[in-house]
Scaffold this motif. Structure first.
Motif, PDB file in Angstrom:
ATOM      1  N   VAL A 235       0.748  -1.215  -0.081  1.00 39.93           N
ATOM      2  CA  VAL A 235      -0.096   0.043   0.039  1.00 39.93           C
ATOM      3  C   VAL A 235       0.886   1.115  -0.040  1.00 39.93           C
ATOM      4  O   VAL A 235       1.901   1.312   0.892  1.00 39.93           O
ATOM      5  CB  VAL A 235      -0.715  -0.106   0.983  1.00 39.93           C
ATOM      6  N   LYS A 236       0.809   1.998  -1.079  1.00 38.89           N
ATOM      7  CA  LYS A 236       1.796   3.069  -1.059  1.00 38.89           C
ATOM      8  C   LYS A 236       0.663   4.324  -0.847  1.00 38.89           C
ATOM      9  O   LYS A 236      -0.328   4.568  -1.510  1.00 38.89           O
ATOM     10  CB  LYS A 236       2.167   3.574  -2.624  1.00 38.89           C
ATOM     11  N   LEU A 237       1.013   5.232   0.387  1.00 36.60           N
ATOM     12  CA  LEU A 237       0.226   6.385   0.651  1.00 36.60           C
ATOM     13  C   LEU A 237       0.859   7.484   0.040  1.00 36.60           C
ATOM     14  O   LEU A 237       1.698   7.961   0.216  1.00 36.60           O
ATOM     15  CB  LEU A 237       0.493   6.336   2.344  1.00 36.60           C
ATOM     16  N   LEU A 238      -0.125   8.267  -0.768  1.00 37.89           N
ATOM     17  CA  LEU A 238       0.123   9.362  -1.550  1.00 37.89           C
ATOM     18  C   LEU A 238      -0.229  10.424  -0.973  1.00 37.89           C
ATOM     19  O   LEU A 238      -1.313  11.161  -1.044  1.00 37.89           O
ATOM     20  CB  LEU A 238      -0.695   9.031  -2.901  1.00 37.89           C
ATOM     21  N   LEU A 239       0.653  10.808   0.136  1.00 40.16           N
ATOM     22  CA  LEU A 239       0.355  11.867   1.055  1.00 40.16           C
ATOM     23  C   LEU A 239       0.820  13.180   0.094  1.00 40.16           C
ATOM     24  O   LEU A 239       1.772  13.287  -0.607  1.00 40.16           O
ATOM     25  CB  LEU A 239       1.398  11.745   2.093  1.00 40.16           C
ATOM     26  N   THR A 240       0.260  14.251   0.635  1.00 41.89           N
ATOM     27  CA  THR A 240       0.375  15.737  -0.021  1.00 41.89           C
ATOM     28  C   THR A 240       1.430  16.371   0.945  1.00 41.89           C
ATOM     29  O   THR A 240       1.142  15.977   2.003  1.00 41.89           O
ATOM     30  CB  THR A 240      -0.808  16.227  -0.914  1.00 41.89           C
ATOM     31  N   LYS A 241       1.595  17.741   0.723  1.00 44.71           N
ATOM     32  CA  LYS A 241       2.129  18.493   1.673  1.00 44.71           C
ATOM     33  C   LYS A 241       1.141  19.081   2.830  1.00 44.71           C
ATOM     34  O   LYS A 241       1.583  19.258   3.723  1.00 44.71           O
ATOM     35  CB  LYS A 241       2.630  19.800   1.018  1.00 44.71           C
ATOM     36  N   GLU A 242      -0.115  19.194   2.340  1.00 47.17           N
ATOM     37  CA  GLU A 242      -1.246  19.187   3.279  1.00 47.17           C
ATOM     38  C   GLU A 242      -1.221  18.173   4.532  1.00 47.17           C
ATOM     39  O   GLU A 242      -1.745  18.296   5.635  1.00 47.17           O
ATOM     40  CB  GLU A 242      -2.427  19.436   2.687  1.00 47.17           C
ATOM     41  N   ASP A 243      -0.628  16.923   4.095  1.00 49.97           N
ATOM     42  CA  ASP A 243      -0.941  15.722   5.308  1.00 49.97           C
ATOM     43  C   ASP A 243       0.326  15.765   5.937  1.00 49.97           C
ATOM     44  O   ASP A 243       0.391  15.215   7.006  1.00 49.97           O
ATOM     45  CB  ASP A 243      -0.793  14.358   4.392  1.00 49.97           C
ATOM     46  N   TYR A 244       1.382  16.417   5.618  1.00 51.45           N
ATOM     47  CA  TYR A 244       2.660  16.380   6.432  1.00 51.45           C
ATOM     48  C   TYR A 244       2.329  17.154   7.680  1.00 51.45           C
ATOM     49  O   TYR A 244       1.388  18.011   7.967  1.00 51.45           O
ATOM     50  CB  TYR A 244       3.907  17.362   5.740  1.00 51.45           C
ATOM     51  N   ASN A 245       3.064  16.676   8.693  1.00 48.37           N
ATOM     52  CA  ASN A 245       2.955  17.207  10.026  1.00 48.37           C
ATOM     53  C   ASN A 245       1.781  16.763  10.911  1.00 48.37           C
ATOM     54  O   ASN A 245       1.497  17.161  11.925  1.00 48.37           O
ATOM     55  CB  ASN A 245       3.493  18.753  10.180  1.00 48.37           C
ATOM     56  N   ASN A 246       0.953  15.985  10.250  1.00 47.08           N
ATOM     57  CA  ASN A 246      -0.267  15.569  10.845  1.00 47.08           C
ATOM     58  C   ASN A 246      -0.057  14.144  10.933  1.00 47.08           C
ATOM     59  O   ASN A 246       0.271  13.377  10.005  1.00 47.08           O
ATOM     60  CB  ASN A 246      -1.483  15.854  10.104  1.00 47.08           C
ATOM     61  N   GLU A 247      -0.683  13.447  12.027  1.00 45.42           N
ATOM     62  CA  GLU A 247      -0.679  12.144  12.376  1.00 45.42           C
ATOM     63  C   GLU A 247      -1.900  11.535  11.385  1.00 45.42           C
ATOM     64  O   GLU A 247      -3.137  11.915  12.081  1.00 45.42           O
ATOM     65  CB  GLU A 247      -0.689  11.760  13.863  1.00 45.42           C
ATOM     66  N   LEU A 248      -1.813  10.592  10.832  1.00 42.77           N
ATOM     67  CA  LEU A 248      -2.781   9.862  10.251  1.00 42.77           C
ATOM     68  C   LEU A 248      -2.975   8.498  10.708  1.00 42.77           C
ATOM     69  O   LEU A 248      -2.176   7.758  10.862  1.00 42.77           O
ATOM     70  CB  LEU A 248      -2.522  10.020   8.617  1.00 42.77           C
ATOM     71  N   THR A 249      -4.199   8.095  10.863  1.00 40.20           N
ATOM     72  CA  THR A 249      -4.641   6.856  11.205  1.00 40.20           C
ATOM     73  C   THR A 249      -5.022   5.991  10.171  1.00 40.20           C
ATOM     74  O   THR A 249      -6.235   6.438   9.568  1.00 40.20           O
ATOM     75  CB  THR A 249      -5.340   6.803  12.635  1.00 40.20           C
ATOM     76  N   VAL A 250      -4.544   4.731   9.772  1.00 38.32           N
ATOM     77  CA  VAL A 250      -4.953   4.394   8.730  1.00 38.32           C
ATOM     78  C   VAL A 250      -5.278   2.756   9.073  1.00 38.32           C
ATOM     79  O   VAL A 250      -4.763   2.106   9.799  1.00 38.32           O
ATOM     80  CB  VAL A 250      -3.814   4.188   7.671  1.00 38.32           C
ATOM     81  N   GLU A 251      -6.450   2.419   8.758  1.00 40.75           N
ATOM     82  CA  GLU A 251      -6.946   0.815   8.842  1.00 40.75           C
ATOM     83  C   GLU A 251      -7.141   0.014   7.752  1.00 40.75           C
ATOM     84  O   GLU A 251      -7.863   0.391   6.826  1.00 40.75           O
ATOM     85  CB  GLU A 251      -8.205   1.070   9.576  1.00 40.75           C
ATOM     86  N   CYS A 252      -6.519  -0.920   7.644  1.00 30.96           N
ATOM     87  CA  CYS A 252      -6.505  -1.701   6.454  1.00 30.96           C
ATOM     88  C   CYS A 252      -7.482  -3.209   6.785  1.00 30.96           C
ATOM     89  O   CYS A 252      -7.050  -3.909   8.172  1.00 30.96           O
ATOM     90  CB  CYS A 252      -5.002  -2.255   6.144  1.00 30.96           C
ATOM     91  N   LYS A 253      -8.259  -3.573   5.908  1.00 34.55           N
ATOM     92  CA  LYS A 253      -9.290  -4.633   6.117  1.00 34.55           C
ATOM     93  C   LYS A 253      -9.175  -5.715   5.193  1.00 34.55           C
ATOM     94  O   LYS A 253      -8.703  -5.221   3.896  1.00 34.55           O
ATOM     95  CB  LYS A 253     -10.643  -4.218   6.438  1.00 34.55           C
ATOM     96  N   ILE A 254      -9.353  -6.783   5.477  1.00 37.83           N
ATOM     97  CA  ILE A 254      -9.482  -7.882   4.279  1.00 37.83           C
ATOM     98  C   ILE A 254     -10.927  -7.888   3.861  1.00 37.83           C
ATOM     99  O   ILE A 254     -11.859  -8.238   4.680  1.00 37.83           O
ATOM    100  CB  ILE A 254      -8.876  -9.194   4.671  1.00 37.83           C
ATOM    101  N   GLU A 255     -11.202  -7.841   2.689  1.00 36.29           N
ATOM    102  CA  GLU A 255     -12.479  -7.560   2.171  1.00 36.29           C
ATOM    103  C   GLU A 255     -12.927  -8.736   1.123  1.00 36.29           C
ATOM    104  O   GLU A 255     -11.853  -9.299   0.596  1.00 36.29           O
ATOM    105  CB  GLU A 255     -12.886  -6.436   1.529  1.00 36.29           C
ATOM    106  N   GLY A 256     -14.006  -8.824   0.707  1.00 37.79           N
ATOM    107  CA  GLY A 256     -14.459  -9.538  -0.493  1.00 37.79           C
ATOM    108  C   GLY A 256     -14.131 -11.205  -0.324  1.00 37.79           C
ATOM    109  O   GLY A 256     -14.533 -12.043  -1.270  1.00 37.79           O
TER     110      GLY A 256
END
Length: 280
Positions: A235-256
């Motif tokens: 999974v490649k997180l395509l962060l932008t400059k607006e996302d920098y310096n902010n903590e992001l919580t990412v949840e990955c699930k198995i679907e299908g």
């Protein structure tokens, strides 16, 4: 008036007295701690036979139980019906400055070491399997392994970009399922990741659509499947400059598929949550 002289009693007429020493060993009766040699021998023989019988019963019971076990497959597997998800690098808090290689080098090195077993030169020794079909080998003594080349991870393979996107501020995270012997997920399982915020976070998945192909199932255990490697989803997180310096919580699930991903008692069952913070 005559008186009779009192004479002392003969030595043989003296009353016999016992001492504390006689309680340990009595020389007159030959008793040791209150028992004769014959009594001690009978007691020792009884306990020897008794404990020998218990040891034999225990050994027989263990032998019978071991005959019901398989060296390659656990007897009871009902408690682990669905796999958990884990990520690489092995950290649920990924924090780094993308302009400072020293801060993200640990993540890059961990990914590189982990992917050594997926090198194309190593995986070419494995089998080319039929896409979309389970690779069942119940009747084969030596289990073979389907190829999973790291080049399938493309931008997250570490081949074209040796920093796995960390230098650009677009880090790659590898997601894999824990191994479960005999697991054959129904449907078309894939990984879906979301950021816990109002606006969606753009991501790329490798292989395409983040799918786990059926050809990598079932797994036959460490003894029979010694060279097995789990399929991966990058999974490649395509962060932008607006996302920098902010903590992001990412949840990955198995679907299908029929695999569980929403058990409140186990937060890693079919899902994994991690935090990412990129600073500059």
């Amino acid at each position: 008036m005559s008186t009779k002289e009192e004479t002392p009693a003969a030595d043989g007429d003296k009353p016999q007295t016992s001492s504390w020493k006689d309680s340990i060993y009595n020389p007159r009766t030959g008793e040791f701690i209150g028992r004769t040699a014959k009594s001690w021998a009978l007691i020792l023989l009884f306990y020897l036979v008794f404990y020998g019988f218990l040891a034999g019963m225990f050994t027989l019971t263990m032998w019978v139980m071991l005959q019901t076990l398989d060296d390659n497959i656990p007897k009871y597997r009902d408690r682990v019906a669905s796999p958990g998800l884990v990520i690489r690098p092995r950290s649920l808090d990924i924090v780094f400055n993308h302009t400072d290689p020293k801060q993200y080098s640990q993540y890059v090195q961990h990914l590189e070491n982990f992917l050594q077993q997926y090198n194309d030169t190593v995986q070419e020794k494995n089998e080319l399997c039929m896409v979309g079909e389970y690779y069942e080998q119940d009747d084969q003594e030596e289990k073979k392994v389907c190829q999973f080349k790291r080049s399938l991870l493309r931008q997250c393979s570490g081949l074209s970009d040796t920093t796995f996107g960390y230098a650009e501020g677009e880090p790659c995270v590898l997601v894999k399922m824990n191994r479960i012997i005999g697991l054959k997920p129904r449907g078309d399982p894939y990984i879906n990741c979301t950021a816990k915020r109002e606006s969606p976070l753009q991501m790329q998945y490798f292989p395409s659509e983040g799918r786990f192909d059926k050809m990598y199932f079932p797994y036959y255990g460490k003894n029979l499947h010694s060279t097995y490697v789990q399929p991966l989803v990058a999974v490649k997180l395509l962060l932008t400059k607006e996302d920098y310096n902010n903590e992001l919580t990412v949840e990955c699930k198995i679907e299908g598929s029929d695999l569980r991903n929403s058990d409140d008692r186990d937060k890693f069952l079919g899902r994994v949550t991690f935090r990412v913070k990129v600073v500059e």
